[in-house]
Design a protein around this motif. Sequence first.
Motif, PDB file in Angstrom:
ATOM      1  N   ARG A 115       0.565  -1.433   0.250  1.00  0.00           N
ATOM      2  CA  ARG A 115       0.425   0.002   0.147  1.00  0.00           C
ATOM      3  C   ARG A 115       1.042   1.368   0.224  1.00  0.00           C
ATOM      4  NH1 ARG A 115      -3.039  -2.270   3.773  1.00  0.00           N
ATOM      5  NH2 ARG A 115      -2.169  -0.249   5.558  1.00  0.00           N
ATOM      6  N   LEU A 116       0.643   1.752  -0.666  1.00  0.00           N
ATOM      7  CA  LEU A 116       1.362   3.666  -0.590  1.00  0.00           C
ATOM      8  C   LEU A 116       0.469   4.470  -0.317  1.00  0.00           C
ATOM      9  CD1 LEU A 116       2.595   3.267  -4.353  1.00  0.00           C
ATOM     10  CD2 LEU A 116       3.372   2.720  -2.012  1.00  0.00           C
ATOM     11  N   GLU A 117       0.630   4.933   0.542  1.00  0.00           N
ATOM     12  CA  GLU A 117      -0.519   5.849   1.485  1.00  0.00           C
ATOM     13  C   GLU A 117       0.063   7.600   0.983  1.00  0.00           C
ATOM     14  OE1 GLU A 117      -1.964   4.553   5.134  1.00  0.00           O
ATOM     15  OE2 GLU A 117      -1.951   2.713   4.689  1.00  0.00           O
ATOM     16  N   ASP A 118      -1.107   8.362  -0.004  1.00  0.00           N
ATOM     17  CA  ASP A 118      -0.626   9.912  -0.220  1.00  0.00           C
ATOM     18  C   ASP A 118       0.313  10.179  -0.118  1.00  0.00           C
ATOM     19  OD1 ASP A 118      -2.240  12.365   2.475  1.00  0.00           O
ATOM     20  OD2 ASP A 118      -1.946  12.049  -0.397  1.00  0.00           O
ATOM     21  N   LEU A 119       1.312   9.892  -0.763  1.00  0.00           N
ATOM     22  CA  LEU A 119       2.392   9.656  -0.739  1.00  0.00           C
ATOM     23  C   LEU A 119       3.233  11.440  -1.625  1.00  0.00           C
ATOM     24  CD1 LEU A 119       4.554   5.957  -1.547  1.00  0.00           C
ATOM     25  CD2 LEU A 119       4.310   7.424   0.686  1.00  0.00           C
ATOM     26  N   GLN A 120       3.800  11.950  -0.812  1.00  0.00           N
ATOM     27  CA  GLN A 120       4.175  13.355  -1.247  1.00  0.00           C
ATOM     28  C   GLN A 120       5.710  13.759  -1.413  1.00  0.00           C
ATOM     29  OE1 GLN A 120       1.642  16.818  -0.239  1.00  0.00           O
ATOM     30  NE2 GLN A 120       0.280  14.959   0.297  1.00  0.00           N
ATOM     31  N   ARG A 121       6.055  14.562  -3.014  1.00  0.00           N
ATOM     32  CA  ARG A 121       7.784  14.089  -2.265  1.00  0.00           C
ATOM     33  C   ARG A 121       7.934  15.864  -3.511  1.00  0.00           C
ATOM     34  NH1 ARG A 121      12.666  14.973  -1.515  1.00  0.00           N
ATOM     35  NH2 ARG A 121      13.869  13.381  -1.719  1.00  0.00           N
ATOM     36  N   ARG A 122       8.746  16.800  -2.924  1.00  0.00           N
ATOM     37  CA  ARG A 122       8.894  17.820  -3.916  1.00  0.00           C
ATOM     38  C   ARG A 122      10.468  17.644  -3.603  1.00  0.00           C
ATOM     39  NH1 ARG A 122       5.411  21.182  -0.793  1.00  0.00           N
ATOM     40  NH2 ARG A 122       6.611  22.490  -0.752  1.00  0.00           N
TER      41      ARG A 122
END
Lengths: 286, 300, 364
Positions: C15-22
Amino acid sequence: MTRSRRFKLQLFRITIFIVLGAFFLVPIGAMLEFSTRGNAINAPRNLDAWKNIVQTPELVSAITASLELAVITCLAMLVLLLPTMVWVRLRFPQLNRAIEFICLIPLTVPAIALVVGMVPIYRWININLSDSILTLAFAYLILVLPYSYRALDAGLSAIDLKTLSEAARSLGARWGTVMLRVVVPNMSSAIVNASLISVALVLGEFTFANLLAYENLQVAINYVSLVDAGTSIAVAVAALLFAFALLMILSFVGRPPVPVAKAEDAEFRVSQTVGLSGGLIGRAGR
Amino acid sequence: MTAAGSTAIAAAGRPIAGSRRLSLSWVGLVPFFIYTGLFLFLPTLIIVVGSLTTKDGAFTTANFSGIAQSYLVKAFGASIVISAASAAVGAVGGALLAYAVATGNPRGVLRRTVTSASGVFAQFGGVTLAFAFIATVGYTGVVYLFLKDHGIDFYPKGVWLYDLPGLILIYTYFQIPLMLIVFLPALDGIRPQWREATESLGGGTWHYWRYVAGPLLAPSFLGCTLLLFANSFSAYATAAALITQGGVIVPLQIANLLTSETGRAAPGLAKALALAMIVVVLVVTTLYTLLQRRTSQWVR
Amino acid sequence: MTTGASAAGRGVEVRLEDLQRRYGAATALAGLTLTLAPGELVALLGPSGCGKTTALRLLAGLEEPDSGKVVVDGVDVTNVPANKRDIGMVFQAYSLFPHMTAIRNVEFGMQLHDVGSAERRKRAGDMLELVGLSAHAYKYAHQMSGGQQQRVALARALAIEPKVLLLDEPLSALDAKVRSRLRDEIRRVQLEVGTTTLFVTHDQEEALAIADRVGVMNAGRLEQLGPPTTIYSRPATPFVAEFVGLTNRLAGVVKDGEVDVRGARLPLVKPDTPNGPAIALVRPEAVSLVVDGDTVPSPLVGTVIATAFLGATSRITVDMGDGTVLAQMPTSEAGALTAGTRVKLALRKDPVLIARDESKPTEA
């Protein structure tokens, strides 16, 4: 890369750059300091040592001689090496390896060793041709061979010599025209590379001049140091700054204007040359 | 005609119309071969022949046995020690610097500056370098005086700058930049995917260096160290400027023999020493080339 | 080649849950949520910069997310370093260690997991046989072709029996012919071993051919997730419709749940689309052509410009006067449609998607 690893890496890099930066820059700074010292213990700083450079005829003549030698060697290198390399590529490709080998021999023969064999030759030259310091150009050309060869070779690899020369010849050009107006303009950066390397090497050369009893720049610096340390260090700093300027120019000029794939290969080889040249260049000057 | 030339004639497979054109083509190569023949091969020949003949021209190995004299053996020993030590220090220092550069932006200003500066510093040798160090850590040098004023005197038993330790220190000044220049390409050839692959397979930093980066870089590192050794072994000018009397290392001995009366009386000895130097450097440089070739097979 | 659930049943849920990356000012991932069922092969498809590789690397642990969670087999591994996550990874290029033979490469992961040398060798041999490269066991990377290297890389990744298999555009650096053969190989092996797999690619043909489900990504967001057939025939957004397969953009007017394209009325994927001028996105295979011999004028007429022979099907480019339309049909029906022929177009009544941007009306 994870954040903690990136942080540790940056820490390492900063430490290295600071420590080594200090190691390399402090002596330069010391030279500047030394050459601007006043005459008495607490005397104010002055540029006397620097002014002295032009007032010492020995130094002036040595500087002039070295500059002349640099120019002569550079021209001789271009006149001898470039046509030969072009000729071999076009007519005798099987000799490529041999020429390369010959040109790289001076890399493996220490200058201090080679000069032993040069002594009798220069004795002959002094008696029968001339005893001017400019005859050193013969020997310097040998020292310069490996670096110039590499630089010119990189330039020649980046252009399609065969097609260019055949096209020019088919339009009626003679070989002189082909060389001057077709080959040279297309290799301008490689030629500049090779020339700058040669100049830097000649200016830094000590071994041959010293043991063949000529007074070039480095020998003069050494000699003057026995008399006036400050002035000799001032000259040394000036020579160093000049060499730095030359190599900075080299790193910006040495980019051949060719399509990307070839440029990368050519650039790699040019940078290798600059590297190798920078690395081993002062062998004769060390 | 040189050996290379005659081989080329024999091997010239492509038929060129008209033998007259063939011989005209050869003219183009004559200047180069004459020049290198006179100023490269002839001196070498002089050295080889001269080291094997007496003053009257008879064959002898006395010159080589002459090298076995104690002061010359000592000079060789010193040369080797200085070369090995400065090569070792230069190799480690240069490798660390190269790693710091390689892990940065490949097109960045820092990398270009360090590489160019290394080009300058690696050629910064001889007289100017010796003086730079005298000005820094000599008896009236800036750093020495500064530290002395603060209680640290690093010449308790006399100035060692003009002796072996001093030479080693000064030589590292051009060894480290040289190492950067010749070793950096190998580091550039290490792909980030290999590190990431090691991690994905369960390996950490130690595993990566022990099994992947280490073995990949070892031949190049070793080769570059050898190159540094050869470089240091051949160096003359720095020592000449620093050590005005004595023949601490082999190049200085050769210089003495060339400029002194006793030296001129035994010309074969200088040539034998020169030949010995050439052989040492040749062997070391060949090993360097072989090791580099091994690396480039993997890392390119 | 999407035969559904795995055979060996080793797979775990990811499961990938709401991954954010900047990265600085640029957003690579703007909140990705995705669940991979045990043994499933999910393909992340999108143009460069869409975030698919970032997502993969976050799952691998090679990068850390700014926020969100990664859960493998019920365990939150977001803060677990890559080398402890029990993953297998195949890279786009330079996968193999150049100084090790193929079999040493495959053994390497097991060595790091303290597997005994005899067992290592045996398992490595089995893995190489699984990918069909037993004969190349003692070759080095530079002695193998690109396709062979990638197969060894696959064997190496699977040798440690990972919980998740990650493939970062593994075929992009290979020749076209090798690509299609190898992608079937990869799918075959994946089905046999049953490992949950994330496959990142920019090639839609690859994604559609082998995935159980395809996630189309754009600018850091997941635009649509579903089986390949759904992605293709029922695209949820204009981006998906145009990225996957070919699309004609036909100008029309939306009225009461239908779009009127020059007289032809087509149902809408989203019946509640507001009225007004619109661009209808129509697949080439929904356009059929008939030689125009009729005297009854019809608004949907054009002239054939070119015919591209693609083997079993042919693609015909028709000049409509204000743009071109692509039609795709079995070659057997395209015989009479040579350049210059006047044709009448008929649009199949498939539900179409509407795009609202201001580009040219009829363009293929």
